[in-house]
Write an enzyme that holds these catalytic residues in place. Structure first.
Site, PDB file in Angstrom:
ATOM      1  N   GLU B  59       4.079  -4.858  -1.982  1.00 28.82           N
ATOM      2  CA  GLU B  59       4.095  -4.286  -0.631  1.00 28.82           C
ATOM      3  C   GLU B  59       4.755  -2.916  -0.601  1.00 28.82           C
ATOM      4  OE1 GLU B  59       4.753  -7.462  -1.293  1.00 28.82           O
ATOM      5  OE2 GLU B  59       3.349  -8.618  -0.068  1.00 28.82           O
ATOM      6  N   HIS B 126       5.295 -17.162   7.303  1.00 28.97           N
ATOM      7  CA  HIS B 126       3.944 -16.716   7.657  1.00 28.97           C
ATOM      8  C   HIS B 126       3.779 -16.693   9.182  1.00 28.97           C
ATOM      9  CE1 HIS B 126       3.439 -18.007   3.481  1.00 28.97           C
ATOM     10  NE2 HIS B 126       2.347 -17.273   3.428  1.00 28.97           N
TER      11      HIS B 126
END
Lengths: 360, 322
Positions: B59, B126
Site C-alpha cells: 500500500e 475489513h
C-alpha cells in the site's frame, strides 16, 4: 562483511577497463580525468558550502538543524553527475554534492537553510527537505524509504507519455534500507521494470546505531538479487570507483537493464546533524579504510597524477569560497516569511479550503 | 435500466479512462480479468490496455508510485482493496501527498478510493471508516458520497481536482443503492445537500449513515416529527454554512457518523455549530457514532456497533424531548 563489500568492488573495478571510467552516458566525450576533475570540483563546492552552513549554525544563524554529507561527497556527486535533462533525481539527506552536480542552484540551499521567502521552500520547510519537483529534483520527506516508490511513479509517468532514454536515481542510507517503505519501493520498481538506480550509502550509523543493530545479512548488496535488481558494491571513498560504478549503473538502467542497486561503503565524517558530536563512533572505526575522507583522497590523486597544477587547485578553492559567500550573502539579504502575509492554504484548489471560523 | 452505487463507480472510472489519457488505475487485483475485490474495475483492463494495473500488496508503494506519477502530470486513481489497509499508506497520503503542495507549490492530483464502512461478517480489519482520520490532516480533500449519483459525479470531480482526494465509497451501499440513470453534473464539491427537509431537528450525516438517517426520518414522520437530513457529501471541506442554516430552521442538531466516536467528523460539526451558532440551538447538540471498540464480526454485535435507523430514531426522540 565490510571486507566482502570491498572485495566485490575490486572485482567489479577489475572487470572494467580504466577507459570506461567516465564513459557513461552523460558526456561520452569527457575523458576520465576531466570527469574526475569536474566531480572533484562539485565535491569541493559541497564541502565548502557545508562547512559554511555549520559555522552559520554554530553562530546561531540557522534555525532547526544542519545535516551535512561529509565523507559521502564522492558517492553523492556521482549520483548527480550522470543524470541528464529529463532524468529524475530524488536525493536524500547527505547529497549536497549530487544536488549541485544535478543543477540545484547554490543560492537555493542557503535560501532554504536561512528561510528566505524567495527560496523553493519559502520558509515552509527547511534544510535538506527541499527540491525543485518541476525540474525533476524531488523534495524528500523525512520518512525514509518513501521516495523510492515516488521515483518509480515519476518514471512510470514518463513511460506512459512515451518518453525514451530517461532514468531515475534515488539515494538512501543503510539506515533507510531497513524501513518497510524501502522494501515496498524496491519491489515495486522491479515489478514495474522502471529505469531506476538506487544508490545506498552505508555510512555505518543510523544516527547513533551501528550496523550490527541495523541488519544481520553479510552484505547489503546481496539483497539486490532477491528483488530482481542488479547489484554493485562500491568503496565510497574512491571517487574514481564511484564514477565508474554509479556511472555504469545509470548507463545500464538507461539501456533497459533491470533496476540497479549500488551499495557504497563509507564512514559518516560528521554527526547525524550538527547538534550531534558523534562521540559514539569508536576511534578504531575512524582508522578503517572506509573511514578515509573521499575529498582528501581525490585531491591526493589529482596532485599525484598531476591532473591540476597547484595554482589552479588554489583558484578552485577560492572560487568555491566566493560562490558560497555570495550564496549566503544573497539569501541573508532576502525577505523572510511573515505570518500575516502567509496564505495558510495547503490546497492549490482555493475554493476547497476548509475554513474553521473560530480558529481564525 | 438500473445502476448500482458500485456500477456508478465503475462507470465513472470508465469515463475517466476514456476522456483523459492522464488517468490510470493502480491497485491490488484491479487488473486482468478479475476487476477488483468488489469488481469496481471489472472489464476496464481489457477496454484500456496498460492503464489498469495490478500491484503487489504494497500500500505504501502503491500510493508513493501514484504520487510520483501525479507530480509528472498523470491523474492516477488508487484503489485500496479495503479502506482499512490504507493505514499502511498513511505516510504517503498524509506526509507526502498532503504536504507536497504546501512545501513545494506543486500539487499532487491523486485520487485514493477507499472501500469503507461495515458490512456484516467483515470484522475488525475489513469494515473501517477512515474519513475523519484523513480529514484531520492538512492538504487533502475527503469525499463521502451517499448516493449513486454522487458516487458517479464526485469520482469524476475527484480526478479533476488538482489536489489529493481521499474518496470514501461505502461498501454497504455498493449493491443496496440503485438509481435509474447517471447525471452529467452534481452539486459543486464542498457543498452539502439537504437530503430531506424537516422543521423539527437537523440530522447531519454522510455516506451510508445518510441512508440510515433517511430511514429514521421516515419512522419519526409517522410520529409527526419532521427531521431535516443534511448529507455533507465531503467531510473536508465541511459545509458549515448549510449546516448552520439548517440548525437555524430547526434549533436542534444530531450528528451521525459510522467512524469511531473519539474526535472525528461528528465532533467537528458540533464544535462548529456550538462556536458559530450557539444562539441557534434550543437544546444541547447530540451525536451518534460507532462504539469505541474494534468492529465486531458477528452480525448480532456488528449491527449494534454502528448507528442504525433504530437508535437514530431513539436519539432523535430524546433530543426532541429536550
Amino acid at each position: 562483511m565490510l571486507q566482502a563489500a570491498q572485495r566485490t568492488t575490486k572485482t567489479k573495478m577489475k572487470k572494467r577497463a580504466p577507459a570506461a571510467v567516465g564513459g557513461a552516458a552523460a558526456d561520452t566525450t569527457a575523458p576520465p580525468h576531466e570527469r574526475f576533475l569536474e566531480a572533484f570540483r562539485w565535491m569541493l563546492l559541497a564541502r565548502t558550502l557545508e562547512e559554511k552552513l555549520v559555522s552559520l549554525y554554530r553562530g546561531g544563524q540557522i534555525t532547526g538543524g544542519v545535516y551535512i554529507g561529509k565523507g559521502q561527497e564522492a558517492v553523492s556527486v556521482a549520483c548527480g553527475l550522470f543524470l541528464e535533462k529529463g532524468d529524475i533525481f530524488a536525493p536524500l539527506i547527505r547529497d549536497q554534492a549530487g544536488r549541485s552536480a544535478f543543477g540545484e542552484p547554490l543560492v537555493d540551499v542557503t535560501r532554504t537553510y536561512l528561510g528566505s521567502r524567495l527560496g523553493p521552500m519559502r520558509g515552509r520547510d527547511g534544510n535538506i527537505h527541499r527540491g525543485h519537483p518541476r525540474d525533476n529534483e524531488l523534495a524528500m520527506i523525512s520518512h525514509l524509504g518513501a521516495m523510492v516508490s515516488v521515483t518509480v511513479g515519476t518514471l512510470m509517468a514518463k513511460r506512459f507519455r512515451g518518453e525514451k532514454n530517461f532514468v531515475g536515481l534515488t539515494c538512501i542510507g543503510e539506515g533507510g534500507m531497513q524501513a518497510g517503505a524501502f522494501h515496498e519501493g524496491m519491489n515495486i520498481a522491479a515489478v514495474e521494470q522502471v529505469p531506476l538506480v538506487i544508490v545506498a550509502t552505508n555510512n555505518h550509523y543510523a544516527y547513533s546505531t551501528p550496523n550490527d543493530r541495523e541488519f544481520a545479512c553479510d552484505d547489503l548488496v546481496e539483497r539486490a538479487i532477491g528483488y530482481g535488481f542488479e547489484g554493485y558494491a562500491l568503496d565510497g571513498t574512491d571517487l574514481s570507483a564511484c564514477l565508474d560504478v554509479i556511472g555504469g549503473a545509470v548507463k545500464r538502467a538507461r539501456a533497459g537493464r533491470p533496476p540497479q542497486l549500488v551499495v557504497a561503503s563509507v564512514l559518516r565524517l560528521s554527526g547525524h546533524g550538527e547538534h550531534d558530536d558523534a562521540s559514539y563512533v569508536p576511534a578504531e572505526m575512524k582508522r578503517q579504510p572506509f573511514a578515509r575522507d573521499c575529498l582528501k583522497l581525490a585531491e591526493q590523486t589529482i596532485i599525484k597524477s598531476n591532473l591540476l597544477d597547484p595554482d589552479t587547485l588554489a583558484k578552485w578553492r577560492k572560487d568555491a569560497v566566493a560562490q558560497v559567500d555570495e550564496a549566503v550573502a544573497t539569501a541573508q539579504k532576502e525577505p523572510v516569511p511573515e505570518a500575516d502575509k502567509e496564505d495558510w492554504c495547503a490546497l492549490s484548489t482555493r475554493h476547497l479550503v476548509d475554513h474553521v471560523e473560530e480558529n481564525e | 435500466m438500473s445502476i448500482t452505487y458500485l456500477e456508478a463507480i465503475r462507470e465513472a472510472q470508465a469515463k475517466l479512462l476514456r476522456d483523459d489519457n492522464r488517468v490510470f488505475i493502480y491497485g491490488q487485483d484491479v487488473g486482468g480479468t478479475f476487476g477488483g475485490a468488489f469488481k469496481a474495475t471489472k472489464g476496464l483492463a481489457k477496454e484500456f490496455p496498460g492503464r489498469v494495473l495490478n500491484t503487489p500488496i504494497s500500500e505504501d508503494a502503491i500510493v508513493g508510485t501514484a504520487i510520483g506519477a501525479a507530480m509528472q502530470g498523470m491523474r492516477p486513481i488508487v484503489e485500496m482493496q479495503f479502506a482499512d489497509f490504507s493505514s499502511i499508506a498513511l505516510n504517503q497520503i498524509l506526509n507526502n501527498a498532503g504536504t507536497h503542495y504546501w512545501r513545494t507549490g506543486v500539487p499532487v492530483p491523486i485520487t485514493v478510493r477507499l472501500p469503507s464502512g461495515g458490512t456484516k461478517g467483515s470484522g475488525p480489519f475489513h469494515s473501517q471508516s477512515m474519513e475523519s482520520l484523513y480529514a484531520h490532516y492538512p492538504g487533502l480533500v475527503v469525499m463521502t458520497p451517499a448516493t449513486v449519483e454522487d458516487a458517479y459525479t464526485m469520482l469524476i470531480e475527484a480526478v479533476a481536482i488538482d489536489d489529493p482526494v481521499v474518496y470514501c465509497e461505502h461498501k454497504y451501499l455498493y449493491y443496496h443503492l440503485k438509481s435509474d440513470k447517471l447525471p452529467d453534473k452534481g452539486l459543486p464539491t464542498g457543498r452539502a445537500r439537504i437530503a430531506r427537509e424537516g422543521r423539527d431537528l437537523t440530522i447531519v450525516t454522510y455516506s451510508a449513515m445518510t441512508q440510515e438517517s433517511l430511514a429514521a426520518a421516515e419512522e419519526l414522520a409517522r410520529e409527526g416529527l419532521e427531521a431535516e437530513i443534511v448529507d455533507l457529501r465531503t467531510v473536508k471541506p465541511l459545509d458549515t454554512d448549510t449546516v448552520l442554516a439548517s440548525v437555524a430552521r430547526t434549533g436542534r442538531l444530531l450528528c451521525v457518523g459510522e467512524s469511531f466516536p473519539w474526535g472525528g467528523t461528528t465532533a467537528e460539526v458540533i464544535a462548529r455549530v456550538t462556536s458559530q451558532g450557539f444562539h441557534l440551538l434550543d437544546a444541547a447538540p447530540q451525536r451518534l457514532n460507532a462504539k469505541d471498540t474494534p468492529i465486531p464480526y458477528h452480525p448480532n454485535l456488528w449491527s449494534a456497533h454502528r448507528p442504525n435507523a433504530k437508535n437514530i430514531v431513539a436519539k432523535a426522540r430524546a433530543l426532541l424531548r429536550e
